[in-house]
Design a protein around this motif. Structure first.
Motif, PDB file in Angstrom:
ATOM      1  N   ALA A  29       0.844  -1.195   0.000  1.00 44.83           N
ATOM      2  CA  ALA A  29       0.000   0.000   0.000  1.00 44.83           C
ATOM      3  C   ALA A  29       0.876   1.241   0.000  1.00 44.83           C
ATOM      4  CB  ALA A  29      -0.927   0.005   1.208  1.00 44.83           C
ATOM      5  N   ILE A  30       0.343   2.327  -0.509  1.00 43.20           N
ATOM      6  CA  ILE A  30       1.121   3.561  -0.570  1.00 43.20           C
ATOM      7  C   ILE A  30       0.776   4.448   0.614  1.00 43.20           C
ATOM      8  CG2 ILE A  30       1.445   5.697  -1.906  1.00 43.20           C
ATOM      9  CD1 ILE A  30       1.140   3.662  -4.365  1.00 43.20           C
ATOM     10  N   GLY A  31       1.813   4.845   1.342  1.00 43.22           N
ATOM     11  CA  GLY A  31       1.625   5.676   2.519  1.00 43.22           C
ATOM     12  C   GLY A  31       2.615   5.273   3.594  1.00 43.22           C
ATOM     13  N   PHE A  32       2.526   5.928   4.745  1.00 38.30           N
ATOM     14  CA  PHE A  32       3.412   5.597   5.848  1.00 38.30           C
ATOM     15  C   PHE A  32       2.735   4.577   6.756  1.00 38.30           C
ATOM     16  CE2 PHE A  32       4.987   9.816   4.626  1.00 38.30           C
ATOM     17  CZ  PHE A  32       6.332   9.514   4.474  1.00 38.30           C
ATOM     18  N   ARG A  33       3.542   3.747   7.373  1.00 39.06           N
ATOM     19  CA  ARG A  33       3.052   2.688   8.251  1.00 39.06           C
ATOM     20  C   ARG A  33       2.083   3.256   9.290  1.00 39.06           C
ATOM     21  NH1 ARG A  33       5.863   1.747  12.670  1.00 39.06           N
ATOM     22  NH2 ARG A  33       7.589   2.826  11.694  1.00 39.06           N
ATOM     23  N   TRP A  34       2.454   4.411   9.876  1.00 35.52           N
ATOM     24  CA  TRP A  34       1.640   4.974  10.962  1.00 35.52           C
ATOM     25  C   TRP A  34       0.333   5.599  10.470  1.00 35.52           C
ATOM     26  CZ3 TRP A  34       6.560   6.806   9.673  1.00 35.52           C
ATOM     27  CH2 TRP A  34       6.601   8.045   9.017  1.00 35.52           C
ATOM     28  N   GLU A  35       0.126   5.671   9.186  1.00 34.78           N
ATOM     29  CA  GLU A  35      -1.121   6.230   8.671  1.00 34.78           C
ATOM     30  C   GLU A  35      -2.228   5.173   8.573  1.00 34.78           C
ATOM     31  OE1 GLU A  35       0.316   9.874   5.782  1.00 34.78           O
ATOM     32  OE2 GLU A  35       0.368   7.836   4.979  1.00 34.78           O
ATOM     33  N   GLY A  36      -1.845   3.900   8.702  1.00 32.59           N
ATOM     34  CA  GLY A  36      -2.817   2.817   8.613  1.00 32.59           C
ATOM     35  C   GLY A  36      -3.543   2.799   7.277  1.00 32.59           C
ATOM     36  N   VAL A  37      -2.773   2.741   6.190  1.00 34.55           N
ATOM     37  CA  VAL A  37      -3.368   2.811   4.859  1.00 34.55           C
ATOM     38  C   VAL A  37      -3.817   1.440   4.351  1.00 34.55           C
ATOM     39  CG1 VAL A  37      -2.288   4.929   4.038  1.00 34.55           C
ATOM     40  CG2 VAL A  37      -1.015   2.797   3.931  1.00 34.55           C
TER      41      VAL A  37
END
Ligand SMILES: [Zn+2]
Ligand SMILES: [Zn+2]
Length: 143
Positions: free
Chosen positions: A118-126
């Protein structure tokens, strides 16, 4: 009556303090995340530069690894900028789009539903694209 009021006031003050505390924690947390994002950007910049200068080598290394591992991993995923399946998904240069007309770069993480890319940061919960599609299908289903 007066006593009762005082107790209530105390509770209100405590609650206000708690809210203030939560706000402070939130702003600190936000700053930490911004810092992490900036760290990631700083880590990526020389990699992006190296990639642009050594595109062919990086891509053939990736291909070699893909063959060695018998295709155990996806080499590319869809780039959110140019919509081509050219975003490098593995290795040191993961997150860089190999499309010469694009060359954008993105953070890559695991989908919080299926664990896929998935695209995004781990902490964003994407969530990944296919999970999002599945979710949209569920939501848009006619009764
Ligand atoms: Zn792209
Ligand atoms: Zn998913």
């Amino acid at each position: 009556m007066v006593q009762h009021l005082e107790v209530n006031l105390e509770v209100v003050t405590q609650e206000t303090r708690l809210i203030e505390k939560i706000k402070l924690i939130e702003s600190v947390w936000k700053r930490i995340l911004e810092q992490r994002e900036e760290e990631w950007r700083q880590q990526m910049r020389p990699k992006v530069k190296y990639f642009k200068e050594n595109r062919e080598d990086v891509l053939s290394d990736l291909e070699f690894e893909h063959r060695t591992e018998k295709g155990a991993f996806e080499m590319f995923t869809t780039c959110p900028e140019c919509y081509q399946c050219t975003l490098i998904a593995e290795g040191d240069y993961r997150g860089i789009c190999s499309n010469t007309n694009c060359e954008e770069w993105f953070p890559l993480t695991a989908c919080s539903v299926c664990g896929g890319l998935a695209i995004g940061f781990r902490w964003e919960g994407v969530v990944c694209e296919s999970c999002e599609d599945r979710f949209n299908e569920l939501v848009n289903q006619p009764d």
